[in-house]
Scaffold this motif. Structure first.
Motif, PDB file in Angstrom:
ATOM      1  N   GLU A  10       0.817  -1.220   0.000  1.00 39.05           N
ATOM      2  CA  GLU A  10       0.000   0.000   0.000  1.00 39.05           C
ATOM      3  C   GLU A  10       0.850   1.269   0.000  1.00 39.05           C
ATOM      4  OE1 GLU A  10      -3.777  -1.518   2.685  1.00 39.05           O
ATOM      5  OE2 GLU A  10      -1.915  -0.914   3.716  1.00 39.05           O
ATOM      6  N   LEU A  11       2.163   1.096   0.189  1.00 40.00           N
ATOM      7  CA  LEU A  11       3.022   2.263   0.394  1.00 40.00           C
ATOM      8  C   LEU A  11       3.099   3.156  -0.839  1.00 40.00           C
ATOM      9  CD1 LEU A  11       4.942   3.813   2.214  1.00 40.00           C
ATOM     10  CD2 LEU A  11       6.790   2.299   1.446  1.00 40.00           C
ATOM     11  N   ALA A  12       3.254   2.576  -2.029  1.00 39.88           N
ATOM     12  CA  ALA A  12       3.413   3.390  -3.242  1.00 39.88           C
ATOM     13  C   ALA A  12       2.202   4.288  -3.466  1.00 39.88           C
ATOM     14  CB  ALA A  12       3.635   2.470  -4.447  1.00 39.88           C
ATOM     15  N   ALA A  13       1.017   3.737  -3.261  1.00 46.56           N
ATOM     16  CA  ALA A  13      -0.189   4.548  -3.460  1.00 46.56           C
ATOM     17  C   ALA A  13      -0.270   5.666  -2.428  1.00 46.56           C
ATOM     18  CB  ALA A  13      -1.433   3.652  -3.376  1.00 46.56           C
ATOM     19  N   PHE A  14       0.148   5.386  -1.204  1.00 46.11           N
ATOM     20  CA  PHE A  14       0.117   6.426  -0.164  1.00 46.11           C
ATOM     21  C   PHE A  14       1.068   7.562  -0.537  1.00 46.11           C
ATOM     22  CE2 PHE A  14       1.624   8.445   3.680  1.00 46.11           C
ATOM     23  CZ  PHE A  14       0.471   8.638   4.418  1.00 46.11           C
ATOM     24  N   VAL A  15       2.282   7.225  -0.964  1.00 45.83           N
ATOM     25  CA  VAL A  15       3.274   8.235  -1.318  1.00 45.83           C
ATOM     26  C   VAL A  15       2.804   9.053  -2.522  1.00 45.83           C
ATOM     27  CG1 VAL A  15       5.632   8.590  -2.173  1.00 45.83           C
ATOM     28  CG2 VAL A  15       5.191   6.928  -0.351  1.00 45.83           C
ATOM     29  N   GLU A  16       2.166   8.377  -3.467  1.00 46.30           N
ATOM     30  CA  GLU A  16       1.697   9.062  -4.673  1.00 46.30           C
ATOM     31  C   GLU A  16       0.645  10.113  -4.352  1.00 46.30           C
ATOM     32  OE1 GLU A  16      -0.576   7.931  -8.885  1.00 46.30           O
ATOM     33  OE2 GLU A  16       0.262   6.353  -7.606  1.00 46.30           O
ATOM     34  N   HIS A  17      -0.159   9.875  -3.346  1.00 44.38           N
ATOM     35  CA  HIS A  17      -1.260  10.782  -3.046  1.00 44.38           C
ATOM     36  C   HIS A  17      -0.936  11.805  -1.958  1.00 44.38           C
ATOM     37  CE1 HIS A  17      -3.467   7.593  -5.209  1.00 44.38           C
ATOM     38  NE2 HIS A  17      -4.267   8.596  -5.567  1.00 44.38           N
ATOM     39  N   THR A  18       0.294  11.834  -1.495  1.00 42.89           N
ATOM     40  CA  THR A  18       0.664  12.833  -0.488  1.00 42.89           C
ATOM     41  C   THR A  18       1.407  13.973  -1.171  1.00 42.89           C
ATOM     42  OG1 THR A  18       1.591  13.118   1.716  1.00 42.89           O
ATOM     43  CG2 THR A  18       2.915  11.866   0.156  1.00 42.89           C
ATOM     44  N   ASP A  19       1.705  15.023  -0.426  1.00 42.90           N
ATOM     45  CA  ASP A  19       2.388  16.171  -1.035  1.00 42.90           C
ATOM     46  C   ASP A  19       3.840  15.832  -1.336  1.00 42.90           C
ATOM     47  OD1 ASP A  19       4.209  17.470   1.286  1.00 42.90           O
ATOM     48  OD2 ASP A  19       2.343  16.673   2.148  1.00 42.90           O
ATOM     49  N   ALA A  20       4.450  16.615  -2.206  1.00 48.26           N
ATOM     50  CA  ALA A  20       5.791  16.305  -2.694  1.00 48.26           C
ATOM     51  C   ALA A  20       6.830  16.290  -1.570  1.00 48.26           C
ATOM     52  CB  ALA A  20       6.199  17.306  -3.775  1.00 48.26           C
ATOM     53  N   GLY A  21       6.708  17.236  -0.636  1.00 46.81           N
ATOM     54  CA  GLY A  21       7.676  17.303   0.456  1.00 46.81           C
ATOM     55  C   GLY A  21       7.610  16.084   1.358  1.00 46.81           C
ATOM     56  N   THR A  22       6.397  15.677   1.704  1.00 45.46           N
ATOM     57  CA  THR A  22       6.228  14.496   2.554  1.00 45.46           C
ATOM     58  C   THR A  22       6.696  13.242   1.823  1.00 45.46           C
ATOM     59  OG1 THR A  22       4.360  15.507   3.693  1.00 45.46           O
ATOM     60  CG2 THR A  22       4.573  13.125   3.857  1.00 45.46           C
ATOM     61  N   ALA A  23       6.387  13.154   0.519  1.00 49.47           N
ATOM     62  CA  ALA A  23       6.821  12.002  -0.271  1.00 49.47           C
ATOM     63  C   ALA A  23       8.344  11.906  -0.284  1.00 49.47           C
ATOM     64  CB  ALA A  23       6.268  12.095  -1.690  1.00 49.47           C
ATOM     65  N   ALA A  24       9.019  13.046  -0.481  1.00 45.82           N
ATOM     66  CA  ALA A  24      10.486  13.039  -0.474  1.00 45.82           C
ATOM     67  C   ALA A  24      11.022  12.636   0.898  1.00 45.82           C
ATOM     68  CB  ALA A  24      10.997  14.424  -0.876  1.00 45.82           C
ATOM     69  N   PHE A  25      10.366  13.099   1.941  1.00 47.00           N
ATOM     70  CA  PHE A  25      10.784  12.750   3.310  1.00 47.00           C
ATOM     71  C   PHE A  25      10.685  11.237   3.528  1.00 47.00           C
ATOM     72  CE2 PHE A  25       9.932  12.046   7.813  1.00 47.00           C
ATOM     73  CZ  PHE A  25      10.909  12.820   8.422  1.00 47.00           C
ATOM     74  N   ILE A  26       9.588  10.640   3.096  1.00 44.97           N
ATOM     75  CA  ILE A  26       9.384   9.199   3.263  1.00 44.97           C
ATOM     76  C   ILE A  26      10.458   8.419   2.499  1.00 44.97           C
ATOM     77  CG2 ILE A  26       7.814   7.264   2.781  1.00 44.97           C
ATOM     78  CD1 ILE A  26       5.495   9.303   3.147  1.00 44.97           C
ATOM     79  N   ARG A  27      10.733   8.841   1.263  1.00 48.22           N
ATOM     80  CA  ARG A  27      11.750   8.148   0.454  1.00 48.22           C
ATOM     81  C   ARG A  27      13.130   8.304   1.081  1.00 48.22           C
ATOM     82  NH1 ARG A  27       8.952  10.921  -3.867  1.00 48.22           N
ATOM     83  NH2 ARG A  27       7.460   9.509  -4.899  1.00 48.22           N
ATOM     84  N   ALA A  28      13.427   9.487   1.571  1.00 45.20           N
ATOM     85  CA  ALA A  28      14.753   9.740   2.148  1.00 45.20           C
ATOM     86  C   ALA A  28      15.015   8.878   3.368  1.00 45.20           C
ATOM     87  CB  ALA A  28      14.877  11.220   2.514  1.00 45.20           C
ATOM     88  N   HIS A  29      13.948   8.547   4.108  1.00 48.10           N
ATOM     89  CA  HIS A  29      14.116   7.740   5.311  1.00 48.10           C
ATOM     90  C   HIS A  29      14.013   6.241   5.032  1.00 48.10           C
ATOM     91  CE1 HIS A  29      13.702  11.561   7.421  1.00 48.10           C
ATOM     92  NE2 HIS A  29      14.163  10.951   8.492  1.00 48.10           N
ATOM     93  N   GLY A  30      13.785   5.874   3.778  1.00 49.41           N
ATOM     94  CA  GLY A  30      13.772   4.463   3.427  1.00 49.41           C
ATOM     95  C   GLY A  30      12.669   3.668   4.093  1.00 49.41           C
ATOM     96  N   PHE A  31      11.549   4.319   4.365  1.00 48.66           N
ATOM     97  CA  PHE A  31      10.439   3.619   5.021  1.00 48.66           C
ATOM     98  C   PHE A  31       9.809   2.629   4.044  1.00 48.66           C
ATOM     99  CE2 PHE A  31       5.925   3.274   6.168  1.00 48.66           C
ATOM    100  CZ  PHE A  31       6.028   2.913   7.501  1.00 48.66           C
ATOM    101  N   ASN A  32       9.701   1.362   4.468  1.00 52.73           N
ATOM    102  CA  ASN A  32       9.191   0.310   3.587  1.00 52.73           C
ATOM    103  C   ASN A  32       7.894  -0.320   4.078  1.00 52.73           C
ATOM    104  OD1 ASN A  32      11.362   0.380   1.681  1.00 52.73           O
ATOM    105  ND2 ASN A  32      12.656  -0.604   3.235  1.00 52.73           N
ATOM    106  N   ALA A  33       7.344   0.175   5.181  1.00 52.18           N
ATOM    107  CA  ALA A  33       6.121  -0.372   5.785  1.00 52.18           C
ATOM    108  C   ALA A  33       6.310  -1.800   6.282  1.00 52.18           C
ATOM    109  CB  ALA A  33       4.932  -0.291   4.828  1.00 52.18           C
TER     110      ALA A  33
END
Length: 462
Positions: free
Chosen positions: A27-50
């Motif tokens: 479910e992670l990809a869909a969550f990241v896709e629908h959030t704002d760009a800054g939050t999406a970058a933050f999630i990717r930078a921290h390597g969160f994989n659920a």
């Protein structure tokens, strides 16, 4: 003690709390896709994989905007058990909808919130989580588990035989159950083996029984619990390192009381018959000795092969009494043998039974509730290991093997074959904190047994 009832419930406004997003890896990809760009970058930078138990705090204008909780692909909801320990203190949260069982999530949050801090000053307030919707059942089960944990964690100087019996009496009285408490000469006459175990202590032994439910058409469930409030080993004294957790030797009685409380609080369609043997195994001039011969309630004479094998004597009298009422199911809980821990480790209680369908019902309930047990055999080939040259039989085997099975075979002699019986040899303790399982006393097999009893009417008879 911090109890789960202290967590905010649905009465808290969700507008004043921060969101937790429970997510599975898919479910992670869909969550990241629908959030704002800054939050999406933050999630990717921290390597969160659920992945299960992963937690990521999300930044916001006021510091925090929310949190993401990885629940992996595990359907047990165990990830929720550790979430409060990872959130900032004095913070308030709510769960967002998702692909998880809300009731199981709530239960695991409550179980993970437990702390036995009766003797500690609190330095901070833990995080709290609110939820929308009913939490009646999770709250009842969590309260039952935490009752057992509290009793097991209480130091033995504050919880002796009388105090343990009083705790059971209070639970029974709350639900209008009929109570019988036996001590003194009446205990010696009616439960002589149980009385002998407690004879070395200055704190007299007690037998507490309570019954609940009057409808004779309902099944009769009988519960028995070993309540050795402290076990020195008696004259066969334990080494000091083995005594460090012996306040938990009443764990069987604690689990029995917690289970009984849950059954009554849920108002299950059963009749309940509960017995706990409350004793302290100490050393004195009055204590039982190795090679003593004791009479049991059943009338059999047993030779004391080892005074540290005292729990089976307590249960022998309780099981004899309980079986005489011909229950539909007879279940006992006991921290009975170190041999069960050697065989199965600390997290997996050993289950013994004289009835295959009953045993499978319990094991299936354990799997369904993620509260597992493992069946060991009542291997008849070892039964003659209990032979005694001077009594009907011994309390222990002459051979240093199969200790958990030998204890089960000893107990089996006090249960008629036509009474379906399960014996659960439990550790009743967490050696370290894990999500939903804080270090200390644990009500192992309580949830499994509750689920099995709830499904009793669907269990086929042999």
């Amino acid at each position: 003690m911090q109890h789960p009832t202290e967590i905010n419930s649905s009465g808290t406004s969700l507008n004043r709390t921060l969101p937790i997003y429970p997510l599975r890896p898919g479910e992670l990809a869909a969550f990241v896709e629908h959030t704002d760009a800054g939050t999406a970058a933050f999630i990717r930078a921290h390597g969160f994989n659920a992945n299960v138990h992963d937690l990521l705090l999300l930044p916001g204008p006021d510091g925090l905007a929310g949190a993401m909780l990885g629940i992996g692909d595990d359907r047990s909801a165990s990830a929720f058990g550790g979430v409060l320990n990872k959130l900032p203190s004095n913070s308030f949260w709510h769960l967002m909808p998702g692909d998880y069982d809300t009731a199981e999530a709530i239960l695991n949050i409550k179980l993970g919130a437990y702390r036995y801090d009766r003797f500690k000053a609190r330095s901070e307030n833990p995080a709290r989580i609110s939820w929308s919707g009913p939490d009646h059942r999770p709250s009842i089960i969590a309260a039952a588990v935490c009752l057992a944990r509290d009793l097991i964690n209480t130091p033995a100087n504050l919880l002796g035989p009388a105090e343990l019996a009083d705790a059971g009496r209070d639970i029974a009285a709350h639900f209008g159950a009929r109570v019988e408490q036996v001590t003194g000469d009446a205990l010696v006459a009616g439960y002589p083996a149980l009385a002998a175990v407690g004879s070395g202590s200055s704190r007299p032994p007690h037998m507490l029984r309570f019954t609940w439910g009057d409808d004779p058409s309902l099944p009769l469930i009988s519960l028995c619990g070993k309540g050795v409030c402290f076990d020195s080993g008696g004259y066969d004294i334990k080494p000091s390192v083995a005594m460090l957790r012996m306040k938990k030797d009443m764990g069987g009685a604690a689990i029995t009381l917690g289970l009984a409380q849950a059954i009554m609080a849920l108002d299950l369609a059963v009749r309940l018959d509960v017995r706990i043997g409350c004793v302290e195994n100490s050393i004195s001039g009055h204590a039982m000795r190795p090679l003593d011969v004791l009479k049991t309630r059943a009338g059999s004479m047993v030779e004391v092969g080892n005074t540290d094998a005292e729990g089976r004597l307590v249960l022998a009298d309780l099981l004899t009494d309980a079986a005489s009422c011909k229950p539909n199911w007879l279940i006992d809980f006991a921290t009975l043998t170190g041999a069960a821990r050697v065989a199965l480790g600390p997290d997996l209680p050993a289950l013994f039974s004289n009835n295959d369908s009953f045993a499978e019902a319990m094991l299936a309930a354990g799997r369904a509730t993620h509260d597992p047990m493992w069946r060991l055999p009542l291997w008849a080939g070892y039964d003659n290991w209990l032979d005694s040259s001077i009594a009907d039989f011994n309390t222990v085997a002459a051979k240093p093997m199969a200790g958990a099975i030998i204890a089960g075979l000893f107990l089996n002699r006090f249960v008629p074959a036509d009474v379906p019986w399960v014996h659960i040899d439990t550790y009743a303790w967490n050696d370290q904190t894990r999500p939903g399982h804080p270090e200390g006393g644990e009500a192992q097999a309580l949830r499994a047994t509750l689920a099995a009893i709830e499904g009793f009417c669907h269990i086929p008879e042999n």
